[in-house]
Scaffold this motif. Structure first.
Motif, PDB file in Angstrom:
ATOM      1  N   LEU A  54       0.088   5.732   5.272  1.00  0.00           N
ATOM      2  CA  LEU A  54       0.673   5.008   6.406  1.00  0.00           C
ATOM      3  C   LEU A  54       2.009   4.376   6.018  1.00  0.00           C
ATOM      4  CD1 LEU A  54      -2.601   3.398   7.810  1.00  0.00           C
ATOM      5  CD2 LEU A  54      -1.169   5.086   8.986  1.00  0.00           C
ATOM      6  N   VAL A  55       2.103   3.861   4.807  1.00  0.00           N
ATOM      7  CA  VAL A  55       3.376   3.293   4.332  1.00  0.00           C
ATOM      8  C   VAL A  55       4.425   4.397   4.282  1.00  0.00           C
ATOM      9  CG1 VAL A  55       4.569   2.262   2.354  1.00  0.00           C
ATOM     10  CG2 VAL A  55       2.353   1.359   3.081  1.00  0.00           C
ATOM     11  N   ASP A  56       4.033   5.567   3.815  1.00  0.00           N
ATOM     12  CA  ASP A  56       4.978   6.690   3.712  1.00  0.00           C
ATOM     13  C   ASP A  56       5.605   7.048   5.055  1.00  0.00           C
ATOM     14  OD1 ASP A  56       4.635   6.907   0.995  1.00  0.00           O
ATOM     15  OD2 ASP A  56       3.202   8.574   1.110  1.00  0.00           O
ATOM     16  N   ILE A  57       4.867   6.870   6.138  1.00  0.00           N
ATOM     17  CA  ILE A  57       5.413   7.213   7.455  1.00  0.00           C
ATOM     18  C   ILE A  57       5.900   5.971   8.216  1.00  0.00           C
ATOM     19  CG2 ILE A  57       4.127   9.377   7.671  1.00  0.00           C
ATOM     20  CD1 ILE A  57       2.147   7.919   9.499  1.00  0.00           C
ATOM     21  N   GLY A  58       5.936   4.823   7.526  1.00  0.00           N
ATOM     22  CA  GLY A  58       6.506   3.617   8.115  1.00  0.00           C
ATOM     23  C   GLY A  58       5.592   2.823   9.026  1.00  0.00           C
ATOM     24  N   ARG A  59       4.305   3.074   8.996  1.00  0.00           N
ATOM     25  CA  ARG A  59       3.357   2.329   9.842  1.00  0.00           C
ATOM     26  C   ARG A  59       2.726   1.202   9.023  1.00  0.00           C
ATOM     27  NH1 ARG A  59       0.651   6.950  13.627  1.00  0.00           N
ATOM     28  NH2 ARG A  59       2.610   7.550  14.605  1.00  0.00           N
ATOM     29  N   ILE A  60       3.549   0.227   8.745  1.00  0.00           N
ATOM     30  CA  ILE A  60       3.158  -0.837   7.830  1.00  0.00           C
ATOM     31  C   ILE A  60       2.056  -1.715   8.410  1.00  0.00           C
ATOM     32  CG2 ILE A  60       4.018  -2.750   6.423  1.00  0.00           C
ATOM     33  CD1 ILE A  60       5.156   0.102   5.807  1.00  0.00           C
ATOM     34  N   ASP A  61       2.107  -1.998   9.710  1.00  0.00           N
ATOM     35  CA  ASP A  61       1.074  -2.832  10.318  1.00  0.00           C
ATOM     36  C   ASP A  61      -0.304  -2.179  10.199  1.00  0.00           C
ATOM     37  OD1 ASP A  61       1.978  -0.849  12.010  1.00  0.00           O
ATOM     38  OD2 ASP A  61       1.868  -2.062  13.832  1.00  0.00           O
ATOM     39  N   GLN A  62      -0.374  -0.861  10.347  1.00  0.00           N
ATOM     40  CA  GLN A  62      -1.650  -0.151  10.211  1.00  0.00           C
ATOM     41  C   GLN A  62      -2.092  -0.109   8.750  1.00  0.00           C
ATOM     42  OE1 GLN A  62      -1.316   3.659  12.130  1.00  0.00           O
ATOM     43  NE2 GLN A  62      -0.760   2.753  14.088  1.00  0.00           N
ATOM     44  N   ALA A  63      -1.128   0.014   7.837  1.00  0.00           N
ATOM     45  CA  ALA A  63      -1.456  -0.019   6.409  1.00  0.00           C
ATOM     46  C   ALA A  63      -2.029  -1.382   6.036  1.00  0.00           C
ATOM     47  CB  ALA A  63      -0.216   0.297   5.573  1.00  0.00           C
ATOM     48  N   MET A  64      -1.463  -2.435   6.598  1.00  0.00           N
ATOM     49  CA  MET A  64      -1.982  -3.780   6.337  1.00  0.00           C
ATOM     50  C   MET A  64      -3.428  -3.908   6.819  1.00  0.00           C
ATOM     51  SD  MET A  64       1.353  -6.030   7.459  1.00  0.00           S
ATOM     52  CE  MET A  64       0.548  -7.622   7.284  1.00  0.00           C
ATOM     53  N   ALA A  65      -3.717  -3.332   7.965  1.00  0.00           N
ATOM     54  CA  ALA A  65      -5.083  -3.380   8.499  1.00  0.00           C
ATOM     55  C   ALA A  65      -6.056  -2.668   7.570  1.00  0.00           C
ATOM     56  CB  ALA A  65      -5.124  -2.769   9.899  1.00  0.00           C
ATOM     57  N   GLU A  66      -5.628  -1.550   6.993  1.00  0.00           N
ATOM     58  CA  GLU A  66      -6.486  -0.825   6.038  1.00  0.00           C
ATOM     59  C   GLU A  66      -6.747  -1.664   4.795  1.00  0.00           C
ATOM     60  OE1 GLU A  66      -8.269   2.034   6.027  1.00  0.00           O
ATOM     61  OE2 GLU A  66      -7.733   2.254   8.128  1.00  0.00           O
ATOM     62  N   ILE A  67      -5.698  -2.253   4.246  1.00  0.00           N
ATOM     63  CA  ILE A  67      -5.854  -3.056   3.027  1.00  0.00           C
ATOM     64  C   ILE A  67      -6.704  -4.292   3.302  1.00  0.00           C
ATOM     65  CG2 ILE A  67      -4.612  -4.422   1.286  1.00  0.00           C
ATOM     66  CD1 ILE A  67      -4.370  -1.349   0.950  1.00  0.00           C
ATOM     67  N   ALA A  68      -6.593  -4.862   4.493  1.00  0.00           N
ATOM     68  CA  ALA A  68      -7.403  -6.033   4.846  1.00  0.00           C
ATOM     69  C   ALA A  68      -8.893  -5.699   4.847  1.00  0.00           C
ATOM     70  CB  ALA A  68      -6.981  -6.576   6.207  1.00  0.00           C
ATOM     71  N   ARG A  69      -9.246  -4.442   5.051  1.00  0.00           N
ATOM     72  CA  ARG A  69     -10.655  -4.028   5.085  1.00  0.00           C
ATOM     73  C   ARG A  69     -11.227  -3.717   3.708  1.00  0.00           C
ATOM     74  NH1 ARG A  69      -8.583  -0.708   9.519  1.00  0.00           N
ATOM     75  NH2 ARG A  69      -9.069  -1.753  11.459  1.00  0.00           N
ATOM     76  N   VAL A  70     -10.359  -3.683   2.687  1.00  0.00           N
ATOM     77  CA  VAL A  70     -10.824  -3.394   1.327  1.00  0.00           C
ATOM     78  C   VAL A  70     -11.549  -4.614   0.780  1.00  0.00           C
ATOM     79  CG1 VAL A  70     -10.050  -2.864  -1.027  1.00  0.00           C
ATOM     80  CG2 VAL A  70      -8.991  -1.729   0.916  1.00  0.00           C
ATOM     81  N   ARG A  71     -12.638  -4.387   0.094  1.00  0.00           N
ATOM     82  CA  ARG A  71     -13.466  -5.489  -0.419  1.00  0.00           C
ATOM     83  C   ARG A  71     -12.676  -6.403  -1.352  1.00  0.00           C
ATOM     84  NH1 ARG A  71     -19.203  -4.655  -3.594  1.00  0.00           N
ATOM     85  NH2 ARG A  71     -19.757  -6.857  -3.722  1.00  0.00           N
ATOM     86  N   ASN A  72     -11.815  -5.850  -2.173  1.00  0.00           N
ATOM     87  CA  ASN A  72     -11.024  -6.627  -3.144  1.00  0.00           C
ATOM     88  C   ASN A  72      -9.668  -7.030  -2.561  1.00  0.00           C
ATOM     89  OD1 ASN A  72     -13.078  -6.058  -4.915  1.00  0.00           O
ATOM     90  ND2 ASN A  72     -11.987  -4.452  -6.000  1.00  0.00           N
ATOM     91  N   ASN A  73      -9.571  -7.209  -1.276  1.00  0.00           N
ATOM     92  CA  ASN A  73      -8.259  -7.402  -0.651  1.00  0.00           C
ATOM     93  C   ASN A  73      -7.510  -8.646  -1.119  1.00  0.00           C
ATOM     94  OD1 ASN A  73      -9.432  -9.529   0.740  1.00  0.00           O
ATOM     95  ND2 ASN A  73      -9.570  -8.418   2.670  1.00  0.00           N
ATOM     96  N   GLN A  74      -8.203  -9.619  -1.729  1.00  0.00           N
ATOM     97  CA  GLN A  74      -7.489 -10.795  -2.240  1.00  0.00           C
ATOM     98  C   GLN A  74      -6.511 -10.409  -3.343  1.00  0.00           C
ATOM     99  OE1 GLN A  74     -10.707 -10.195  -2.751  1.00  0.00           O
ATOM    100  NE2 GLN A  74     -11.074 -10.348  -4.948  1.00  0.00           N
ATOM    101  N   LYS A  75      -6.750  -9.271  -3.994  1.00  0.00           N
ATOM    102  CA  LYS A  75      -5.840  -8.798  -5.044  1.00  0.00           C
ATOM    103  C   LYS A  75      -4.555  -8.216  -4.452  1.00  0.00           C
ATOM    104  CE  LYS A  75      -9.590  -7.897  -8.253  1.00  0.00           C
ATOM    105  NZ  LYS A  75     -10.325  -6.905  -9.044  1.00  0.00           N
ATOM    106  N   ALA A  76      -4.529  -8.053  -3.145  1.00  0.00           N
ATOM    107  CA  ALA A  76      -3.347  -7.506  -2.480  1.00  0.00           C
ATOM    108  C   ALA A  76      -2.576  -8.580  -1.719  1.00  0.00           C
ATOM    109  CB  ALA A  76      -3.770  -6.400  -1.513  1.00  0.00           C
ATOM    110  N   ALA A  77      -2.815  -9.848  -2.028  1.00  0.00           N
ATOM    111  CA  ALA A  77      -2.174 -10.938  -1.281  1.00  0.00           C
ATOM    112  C   ALA A  77      -0.652 -10.842  -1.343  1.00  0.00           C
ATOM    113  CB  ALA A  77      -2.650 -12.288  -1.811  1.00  0.00           C
ATOM    114  N   GLY A  78      -0.102 -10.549  -2.503  1.00  0.00           N
ATOM    115  CA  GLY A  78       1.356 -10.421  -2.646  1.00  0.00           C
ATOM    116  C   GLY A  78       1.896  -9.259  -1.831  1.00  0.00           C
ATOM    117  N   TRP A  79       1.180  -8.129  -1.877  1.00  0.00           N
ATOM    118  CA  TRP A  79       1.603  -6.955  -1.109  1.00  0.00           C
ATOM    119  C   TRP A  79       1.538  -7.250   0.390  1.00  0.00           C
ATOM    120  CZ3 TRP A  79      -0.333  -3.774   2.654  1.00  0.00           C
ATOM    121  CH2 TRP A  79       0.407  -2.618   2.906  1.00  0.00           C
ATOM    122  N   MET A  80       0.465  -7.931   0.818  1.00  0.00           N
ATOM    123  CA  MET A  80       0.312  -8.245   2.241  1.00  0.00           C
ATOM    124  C   MET A  80       1.446  -9.152   2.728  1.00  0.00           C
ATOM    125  SD  MET A  80      -2.409  -6.752   3.596  1.00  0.00           S
ATOM    126  CE  MET A  80      -3.357  -7.664   4.786  1.00  0.00           C
TER     127      MET A  80
END
Length: 199
Positions: A156-182
């Motif tokens: 999704l990032v590759d095609i510029g759909r960042i909001d949808q990519a954020m939604a995917e990462i938010a659903r990952v169990r370890n998503n707190q490790k992606a706080a900086g990326w989010m």
């Protein structure tokens, strides 16, 4: 013979007045036409200037560059009508978030997002691994495994759909490790939306 010129004089005055009114009306019409044609290109020129400014700002932000002189130009041109959008664009230029940066950071954190929680017990791990052997998913639905979600987010990032990519990462169990990326992704989306408003 003497009465004819006397009778003609009022007719001439009336004719002259009608002719003068016609000429004034004609001049007013031409003036209005000239005014509209003068404002048309001027208005179009002004809109084109604004579009060029917004486009130049987008190019700089997409490359992670400082806006430089564009900061004052954007504030002067859009500041009264779109102060929030201008403020967001200026803030985004000071804390850049580009697609390349989002991709690199997601690649960097992907292993920690894809790894299971380290505190899960033996039986939980075996159960998760067995459950992951066979995954049946309807076409078009989101993936459920963390690794699949991260891979999908990367696509999704590759095609510029960042909001949808954020939604995917938010659903990952370890998503707190992606706080900086989010946070970086949020800045990217906000900057993009602000530039859309200006354009």
């Amino acid at each position: 013979a003497m009465k004819a010129p006397v009778a003609a004089a009022p007719a001439t005055d009336a004719t002259t007045q009608i002719a003068m009114e016609a000429r004034i009306a004609s001049l007013e019409g031409r003036l209005a036409t000239l005014s509209q044609s003068a404002n048309g290109p001027l208005g179009n020129s002004r809109r084109a200037e604004g579009l060029l400014l917004a486009f130049a700002a987008r190019r700089a932000i997409d490359r992670g560059l400082a806006l430089g002189y564009l900061e004052s130009e954007l504030a002067d041109y859009f500041g009264q009508n779109q102060p929030k959008a201008v403020a967001q664009v200026l803030a985004s230029s000071r804390a850049p978030a580009t697609l390349a940066m989002l991709t690199a950071e997601l690649d960097r954190i992907a292993p920690s997002l894809s790894d299971p929680e380290t505190d899960e017990g033996f039986f939980e791990r075996v159960q998760r691994e067995v459950a992951g052997l066979f995954v049946v998913r309807q076409a078009g639905t989101s993936p459920t495994a963390a690794k699949d979600r991260v891979t999908h987010a990367r696509e999704l990032v590759d095609i510029g759909r960042i909001d949808q990519a954020m939604a995917e990462i938010a659903r990952v169990r370890n998503n707190q490790k992606a706080a900086g990326w989010m946070a970086m992704a949020k800045r990217y989306v906000e900057a993009s939306n602000a530039l859309d408003i200006l354009e």
